[in-house]
Enzyme design. Structure first.
Site, PDB file in Angstrom:
ATOM      1  N   CYS B  83     -51.810 -33.449 -26.902  1.00  0.00           N
ATOM      2  CA  CYS B  83     -51.486 -32.918 -27.968  1.00  0.00           C
ATOM      3  C   CYS B  83     -50.941 -31.624 -27.102  1.00  0.00           C
ATOM      4  O   CYS B  83     -49.951 -31.276 -27.867  1.00  0.00           O
ATOM      5  CB  CYS B  83     -52.413 -32.522 -29.417  1.00  0.00           C
ATOM      6  SG  CYS B  83     -53.297 -34.236 -29.426  1.00  0.00           S
ATOM      7  N   SER B 207     -54.609 -33.032 -39.474  1.00  0.00           N
ATOM      8  CA  SER B 207     -53.059 -33.365 -39.523  1.00  0.00           C
ATOM      9  C   SER B 207     -52.814 -34.732 -39.525  1.00  0.00           C
ATOM     10  O   SER B 207     -53.678 -35.730 -39.384  1.00  0.00           O
ATOM     11  CB  SER B 207     -52.739 -32.564 -38.124  1.00  0.00           C
ATOM     12  OG  SER B 207     -53.149 -33.583 -37.320  1.00  0.00           O
ATOM     13  N   ILE B 209     -50.585 -38.095 -39.096  1.00  0.00           N
ATOM     14  CA  ILE B 209     -49.570 -39.126 -38.293  1.00  0.00           C
ATOM     15  C   ILE B 209     -48.433 -38.964 -38.567  1.00  0.00           C
ATOM     16  O   ILE B 209     -48.009 -39.315 -39.759  1.00  0.00           O
ATOM     17  CB  ILE B 209     -50.014 -40.489 -38.712  1.00  0.00           C
ATOM     18  CG1 ILE B 209     -51.458 -40.814 -37.435  1.00  0.00           C
ATOM     19  CG2 ILE B 209     -49.656 -41.367 -37.596  1.00  0.00           C
ATOM     20  CD1 ILE B 209     -52.673 -41.637 -38.814  1.00  0.00           C
ATOM     21  N   HIS B 333     -47.768 -33.990 -37.199  1.00  0.00           N
ATOM     22  CA  HIS B 333     -48.164 -33.850 -36.225  1.00  0.00           C
ATOM     23  C   HIS B 333     -47.855 -34.855 -34.666  1.00  0.00           C
ATOM     24  O   HIS B 333     -48.490 -35.699 -33.792  1.00  0.00           O
ATOM     25  CB  HIS B 333     -49.698 -33.463 -35.709  1.00  0.00           C
ATOM     26  CG  HIS B 333     -50.029 -32.707 -34.531  1.00  0.00           C
ATOM     27  ND1 HIS B 333     -49.734 -32.782 -33.500  1.00  0.00           N
ATOM     28  CD2 HIS B 333     -51.344 -33.819 -33.729  1.00  0.00           C
ATOM     29  CE1 HIS B 333     -50.296 -32.478 -32.311  1.00  0.00           C
ATOM     30  NE2 HIS B 333     -50.959 -32.752 -32.737  1.00  0.00           N
TER      31      HIS B 333
END
Lengths: 129, 385
Positions: B83, B207, B209, B333
């Site tokens: 990430c 958060s 997908i 995200h």
């Protein structure tokens, strides 16, 4: 979509996962689990060491949204072994699970690769009454 | 060598079923080029942040695909740190300019996540953890952050309500964001009563997908001066901290040494202190991680982030506005794009054209975290050289 664990990978880790064979650094007198081939302090090659599997729960969670190969619901925890190292593993009696509870190891099925694939076994933990 | 941000772009974040990986990258890249009034032919290097196009879309060689989509023939490279891939791509572009190998570069983050089912997406994201000793044990990313959350609650008395307030704050800020996946407010009750994912974390602590892309044009000070670029936003610090890949191997479950190491370096480079940071974009992949970030960045003492949030310090009117445009929670995200999107939104604040414009800000900090904290990347930007 490749599965997260192949037959060779499960085979390679059998000894470590079935019997909690980790590592030991003779120079630093340091216990290491999961196993590492070099010491996390001095970098020298480690020797094998079998851990007792007795430990204490540091944190835990009940997983209700599982990845491929696992079936919800189950409980995972971070366990501090009596020898010192910490690891991530499943707890088989979620109702008894809490931080600072003592655990012992049990041999269990970990996950399966579909309905006809290999079944991976390993160590889970049980809260001691 | 000073380096500036001179162009930014972002696609709408969401489940964009009619857009492919290359469509998303092209759209964000074109917008950044347009924002900088440049054509792609001037770009001297391309730095792509992407975590897992191979698993999400069956596409590797992503740097070439993105370059192709923008008609760029200059050297391109892909950066991957789960990430934190986006911030690493920005850092890579920065380094190429600082090293003198480019005068002008583009950093572009992209992730196309919605082509897979939820269980496969969960499995793919879990590839950012220790596969042999975390993922194979049945840990998931919400699960790892739930372990952090429960330890934080146990050690410091942090409450579920305090964590929920992070989601409430970020959704409130994101409710006016037209590029956000979930542009609507949520209440504490809604967060607490939403579906449990990995207790104590519910769906609204997590958060989503997301499909999306964001892009930034960076240029050297020479380029900025020679071309009389208006309103450049300068990079005041770029820092990275790393720790063990597995959460269980860290010295603490509740503090991230990677964040602290990156923060120390970023403050030294910029000459700033936590008190002097005007606002921040932090990595709220899960509500608990915003609390961990607030402590790691030194905005409050260890264990006091729950109270800090409860006291309204992170709101737009507070002493330290955080995630002023919605954060990962409300905006979405797309993992490789997030680190770039954070810097896009900081740039907009510093240019004074943010959807939630703060008064008289001169600097902003972005914290992008990879995995459960194995990688932490911090950038500080300023509108004053």
């Amino acid at each position: 979509m490749p599965h997260q664990s192949s037959v060779p990978m499960s085979w390679r880790l059998q000894k470590n996962r079935y019997n909690l064979v980790g590592s030991f650094c003779e120079s630093c007198n340091l216990d290491i689990f999961p196993p590492r081939k070099s010491c996390t302090k001095c970098g020298k090659d480690t020797k094998e060491k079998t851990f007792s599997g007795n430990g204490t729960i540091m944190s835990f969670t009940h997983i209700t949204s599982a990845p491929t190969g696992f079936t919800s619901n189950y409980t995972i925890a971070i366990i501090k072994l009596d020898e010192g190292p910490t690891l991530t593993a499943q707890i088989v009696n979620p109702d008894k699970t809490d931080i600072e509870k003592k655990v012992k190891p049990v041999f269990r099925k970990m996950f399966s690769d579909g309905s006809s694939g290999v079944i991976t076994y390993g160590t889970k933990f049980k809260v001691v009454e | 060598m000073k380096v500036a941000v001179i162009g930014v772009g972002q696609t709408k974040f969401g489940e964009e079923w009619n857009k492919s990986l290359r469509d998303l990258a092209r759209e964000a890249g074109q917008e950044a080029l347009k924002d900088a009034s440049l054509s792609s032919s001037v770009i001297q290097s391309l730095h792509v942040g992407n975590m897992s196009a191979g698993r999400f879309s069956g596409q590797e060689h992503v740097s070439a695909l993105v370059a192709d989509s923008l008609n760029i023939k200059a050297p391109s490279v892909r950066c991957e740190a789960a990430c934190a891939s986006g911030a690493l791509a920005f850092r890579s572009a920065l380094h190429s300019i600082q090293a003198g190998s480019s005068n002008i570069a583009i950093a572009l983050g992209v992730e196309k996540m919605s082509d897979l089912g939820v269980d496969q997406t969960t499995t793919t994201l879990m590839a950012a953890s220790d596969q042999e000793w975390e993922a194979n044990m049945g840990a998931t990313f919400p699960g790892l952050y739930a372990l952090i959350a429960r330890a934080h609650m146990h050690q410091y008395g942090t409450t579920r309500e305090q964590m929920a307030l992070v989601s409430v704050n970020n959704h409130k800020n994101g409710s006016a964001n037209k590029l956000a996946q979930f542009p609507f407010p949520v209440s504490v009750e809604q967060v607490l009563n939403s579906t449990m994912v990995a207790d104590p974390l519910t769906l609204l602590d997590c958060s989503p997908i997301t499909d999306g892309s964001a892009a930034i044009i960076l240029a050297s000070e020479d380029y900025v001066r020679q071309n009389n670029i208006e309103n450049p936003i300068w990079v005041a610090a770029s820092a990275q901290g790393n720790d063990t890949i597995a959460l269980h191997d860290r010295s603490s479950l509740t503090q991230m040494d990677s964040v602290k190491a990156a923060a120390k370096s970023a403050y030294e480079q910029s000459g700033l202190t936590p008190e002097k940071i005007n606002f921040a974009e932090v990595h709220d992949c899960f509500s608990i991680n915003e609390l961990v970030a607030i402590e790691g960045l030194g905005f409050c003492n260890e264990g006091e982030s729950g109270k800090f949030v409860e006291n309204g310090e992170i709101s737009l009117q507070g002493s330290k506005p955080i995630n002023t445009t919605g954060g990962l929670k409300s905006i979405g995200h797309p993992v490789g794009a997030t680190g770039i999107r954070q810097i896009v939104d900081i740039t907009k604040q510093l240019r004074e054209n943010s959807i939630n414009q703060l008064n008289s800000v001169s600097n902003g900090l972005a914290l992008n975290v990879g995995g459960s904290g194995a990688t932490a990347v911090i950038h500080i930007l300023t509108n004053q050289l």
